[in-house]
Design an enzyme around this catalytic site. Sequence first.
Site: not given
Ligand code: HMG
Ligand code: MG
Length: 299
Positions: A12, A236
Site C-alpha cells: 500500500d 490507492c
Molecule cells: P481487467 O482489465 O478487467 O482484467 O482488470 P481482465 O480480466 O479483463 O483481463 C485483461 C488483461 O489483463 C488480460 O490480458 C489478462 O490476462 C490481464 P490480455 O489477455 O489482454 O493480454 N490480467 C492480469 N495480468 C497480470 N496480473 C493479473 C491480471 N489479471 C488480468 N492479476 C484487474 C482487472 C483486477 C486485473 C485490474 O483492474 C487491476 O489490476 N486492478 C488493481 C487495482 C489496484 O491494485 N488497486 C490498489 C490496491 S486496492 C487498495 O489499495 C485498497 C486496500 O489498501 C484497502 C483500503 O485501503 O481500502 C487493499
Molecule cells: Mg489501503
Amino acid sequence: MRVRLVEVGPRDGLQNQAQRLSATQKIELIERLAQAGLDYVEAGSFVHPRWVPQMADSDQVLRSLSRRPGVTYAALVPNLKGFERALLSGATEVAVFAAASETFSQKNINCSISESLTRFEPVMAAAKTAGLPVRGYISCVLGCPYEGEVAPAQVHSLTEQLLAMGCREVSLGDTIGVGTAGHVDRLLSRLSQTVGPERLAVHMHDTYGQALSNIYASLDWGISVVDCAVAGLGGCPYAPGAAGNVATEDVVYMLDGLGIEHGVDLTQLVSIGEQVCAHLGRQNQSRVARALTSQAGRA
Ligand code: HMG
Ligand code: MG
C-alpha cells in the site's frame, strides 16, 4: 493483550508513489521490517502491471527475499491470474480485495461487487488446494470517494460473505481516511451482531488525522489486528485524495503507552522509515518519527 501489526508499507505504501523504488530497495525494506519484529509484511501485489506499474516487479521482489522464520510474506491478488503469480513467487498468504461501494469497485478492479466475489471463488479454491491462507479486504467501509456515505449494513453483509467464502479475517479499510471514532463505533456495533472481533482487522488511512483514534476505538471493540505502513506511506491510485496509512511508528508508540505488546523495535522502525523517505524523496508522515529524529538532532 497483544496486537498484531500488519505492515502494508511495501505494498500500500509504495503502490501510489511517483518515485519508484528499485526491486533491490524494496527487498531491503521488507527484510529490515521483518528484522525490526514485524511478523506479517504485505510484500507486493499481483495486479495488472498497467493498472499499478509500481507493483510490476512483485514477482522478482518476493522471489529474491531472504526470509525469516515465522514471518508471513503476503501479497494482494485480484483474481486467479494474480493468485498463480503469487504462488509461483512464494507468497505465504494472499489477500483478495473487495469494496463496500459499487463505484469504487468498478474504478479499482473494473467489476461490480458481486462480480468481484465470483472472481474470488476460484482464488479461494486454489488457495485451499495450495494450503495458503487468504485475507479479505473491504475498501470504503467508512466512506467512498465517489458515493459518499457507506451503510454499515453493506459492510456487514460483505464481511459475512468474505468469511463464508473462507477468508481467515477481514480487514476493514477506511480507504480515504474520512471516518471518525463515532463512525467506527457505529460500524463495529453493527458487525458485532454476528462477527467476532477475532475475525476482523482495521486498515485506517489518515487523511483527516483520525486514524489513531479510530484504531483506539477498534481496540475497545476487541480488535487486535491493525494494518499500518512505515513512515505513514500509502494511498490507492483509484481513491483520489486519499492520504497515507496510519504510520507504524505512531501505532507502536500508542501501544507502548497503553502497555499493549506488539513485538516491534521502534528505534529500528524509525531508521527504516527515514531510509525509505530518503529513497522516495518525501517527508516522513510519522509524527513519532519526526519527534524522535528532531530530538536526536538536538542531542
Ligand atoms: P481487467 O482489465 O478487467 O482484467 O482488470 P481482465 O480480466 O479483463 O483481463 C485483461 C488483461 O489483463 C488480460 O490480458 C489478462 O490476462 C490481464 P490480455 O489477455 O489482454 O493480454 N490480467 C492480469 N495480468 C497480470 N496480473 C493479473 C491480471 N489479471 C488480468 N492479476 C484487474 C482487472 C483486477 C486485473 C485490474 O483492474 C487491476 O489490476 N486492478 C488493481 C487495482 C489496484 O491494485 N488497486 C490498489 C490496491 S486496492 C487498495 O489499495 C485498497 C486496500 O489498501 C484497502 C483500503 O485501503 O481500502 C487493499
Ligand atoms: Mg489501503
